[in-house]
Design an enzyme around this catalytic site. Sequence first.
Site, short mmCIF file in Angstrom:
data_model
loop_
_atom_site.label_atom_id
_atom_site.label_comp_id
_atom_site.label_asym_id
_atom_site.label_seq_id
_atom_site.Cartn_x
_atom_site.Cartn_y
_atom_site.Cartn_z
CE1 TYR A 69 8.40 -1.82 9.76
CE2 TYR A 69 10.63 -1.25 10.42
CZ TYR A 69 9.25 -1.15 10.59
OH TYR A 69 8.77 -0.38 11.61
CE LYS B 75 37.20 19.55 10.61
NZ LYS B 75 37.51 20.13 9.29
NE ARG C 248 38.08 22.90 2.07
CZ ARG C 248 38.40 21.99 3.00
NH1 ARG C 248 37.74 20.83 3.05
NH2 ARG C 248 39.38 22.21 3.85
CG MET D 254 13.65 5.60 14.10
SD MET D 254 12.17 6.60 14.28
CE MET D 254 11.84 7.01 12.57
#
Length: 823
Positions: free
Chosen positions: A718, A491, A589, A767
């Site tokens: 930054y 999955k 759950r 990024m």
Amino acid sequence: MKYTISQISEILELKTPAFLLHTISVLLTDSRSVTYPSESLFFALRTRNNDGHRYIKELIEKGVRNFIVDNVPVNVVGTPNVNFLVVKDVKKALHTIARHHRMQYGIPVIGITGSRGKTTLKEWLYQLLQPDYRIVRSPRSFNSQIGVPLSLWEMNRDSEIGIFEAGISLSGEMKELQAMIQPTLGILTNIGGEHAEGFPSKRDKCREKIRLFKECECVIYCSDDPLIREVMEEEEIAARHLDWSVTDPDATVKVTINKRSDGSTGIKCHINGADHEASINFNDPASIENAVGAIIALIYLGVAPEKIAARMERLTPVGTRLNVIEGVNDCMLIYDSYTGDYHSLSPALDFMQRRATADRTSTVILSDVMHETMTSENMYSNIAHLLKQKGVTRIIGIGEEISRHAPYFNQNSKFYRSTEEFLSNTTPNDFSHELILIKGSDDFGFHRLSEVLEARQHETVLEVNLDAVVHNFNNFRSRIKPTTGIVAMVKASGYGAGSYELAKTLQSQGAAYLAVAVADEGVDLRKAGITMPIMVLNPRVVNYTTLFDCRLEPEIYSFEILEEFIREGRRHGIHDYPVHIKLDTGMHRLGFLEADMPRLKKVLQSQDVLTPKSVFSHLAAADSPEMDDYTMEQFEIFARCSESLQRGFSHHILRHILNSTGITRFPEHQYDMVRLGICLYGIPTMPDHSQGDLRPVSTLRTSVISIKEWPAGTTIGYSRKGLLHRRSRIATLPIGYADGLNRHLGYGNAAVWINGRRCPTVGSICMDVCMVDVTDTPCKVGDTVEVFGHNISVIELADILGTIPYEILTSVASRVKRVYYRE
């Protein structure tokens, strides 16, 4: 070399076969690898997860006429013109034939074993000895109980020397390999921790490996390893010992190593009062170790010192990987970096054939091919036949030799004299919806073709080691009963690694089920050619037609979803569709409670649309020993509920409750199946090493794209938060938070691995890029960087972020290129 079926029968001491005129030239152990059916002898091997007898009828339809079996299947009894040689043990029969075949040739044979480096050493010896001998050798890493006999079968009257690998994973296996290979010269590469699960200790593994040398005339090994030295003495190997050492002046061969700044290494071997000097263009320990073994082997075989020196300097890297990469225009690339010889082509084509899908045609780009004994006419004729048998529809040949033999190939073939000619006359737009195998000799630089046809050229890649998947799968399979199946969790796109290649690998390994999270993941696997059962753990769907058509088996965890499936199944005319009943035994759950069991049975018994295939539950605290009382309560609830459900049906309902941790800690509760998740990907869930030698499956790599030197006091990144406290060299890497590198790993909180050293991050993660401090690390632009993998573990990064390894793995962005490989 060809045998009559009567000769095969005599070798196995069996009665004369019914159809005497059949000729055997191919030993076939995999029903998917048929090339010359009429001359193939199929061995119906039984393994833990498969049985070759199942494929006999299919093989007869393909033209195979000779079989070695332990019984004749009822559906083929009496088939005309077909020979069945019935034996007690099919694998033993294969070994007997290989042993007989080996005994026909009194040529020198080099047998190589060890934990690492066998294939590289074999290929280097081939490069070094090719000018002097016609050589037969193992294709790729065919070194197992099945691979060795297939390798030995390639010996023929033209063979002048053999080079074969021997690999073992269990005690007692080397005796069989030794009897088949019968090496005259043995080489032990090393003894490491690889493949250790089948041995009581490392000493036992060492003792088992050196049994290959039982009847050797000479054996080569490094005596600097005290374990090897001690076991060699204990086992009393009668062969001449050419033991080598860089520290012991009393060793038979005294070795001096000189690593140079240009990346090369000088090697001097002092033996029999003479010095033999050579240089290699490598400086890593494994290459040096292999080179020393090769030099000593050449000395033993009588190769002149000046030839040894000249040939060692020309050694080239041995690429053992088959890479699977996404290509342009919905193509899929398989780049085989192994040697471009005839015998390695068939395994590569088999690998390709098993990845074929209906929506892609098959294309092979092939360079001139090497062969030691076959004429070029026979070889290229055989290659053309092989490509046709494997369903290859488009052939591109590159090289003078293959171009000269163009008439042997089909009309949909093109030929170019060189790689440069191909590149200048071809663009990526000439390829679309194709499965493309790229295979060529080192001289042709086919890595350039792979680069041109890749869909993405991002320097950051997620490498997925399919061999590690197999290793981890088998690690856990060894912990369970032979009758217990494994549900392999793929999955979340295979925990970020990509589910299709993993699914292909797990399907071939004999997993009982694949489990995905949502129906769309299952649909994609079906479209990609996965045929094994697929369980869907979150089956809320809109398109029931697709779910039913794809035979995706849903988890049923509530009455609402149960009734919805029954309603939709009736609408689609479905009967006895398999579903998996989820019980809530303590996770709280999803799932049916114990109080729901009477109503659940009543609903299931009142309809014929769905049938419960399995019943299962999740453990809430398997990895917390302090909560074992709670876990035991879950087991008790699960036993009561599953037994209650079973009493309502005549067919056997499979049961499964254990996850990776549960398999390790509670093997007595494995029932019919277990679910293997995070440990399949090489991430242990137990800190006490009780889960064995797991191998990381995913490695996130990038590269250095810039290095600059800055004085103390400079700020990096930054907000000027990366303050340098000394004069520093700062490298920029093309990976950022858009690729899945969490911003909290910046500011020195984490490190990457470059050239054997940890390099801390500097400033903030951007990024698309990040910066690291390489002041104390020799490196240059273009060097490889490991973000996580073997040296920087996923667990370490998860601990830094206060999360779990699952999140790290599944956070790698889809824009990061996935490269799948097998050695």
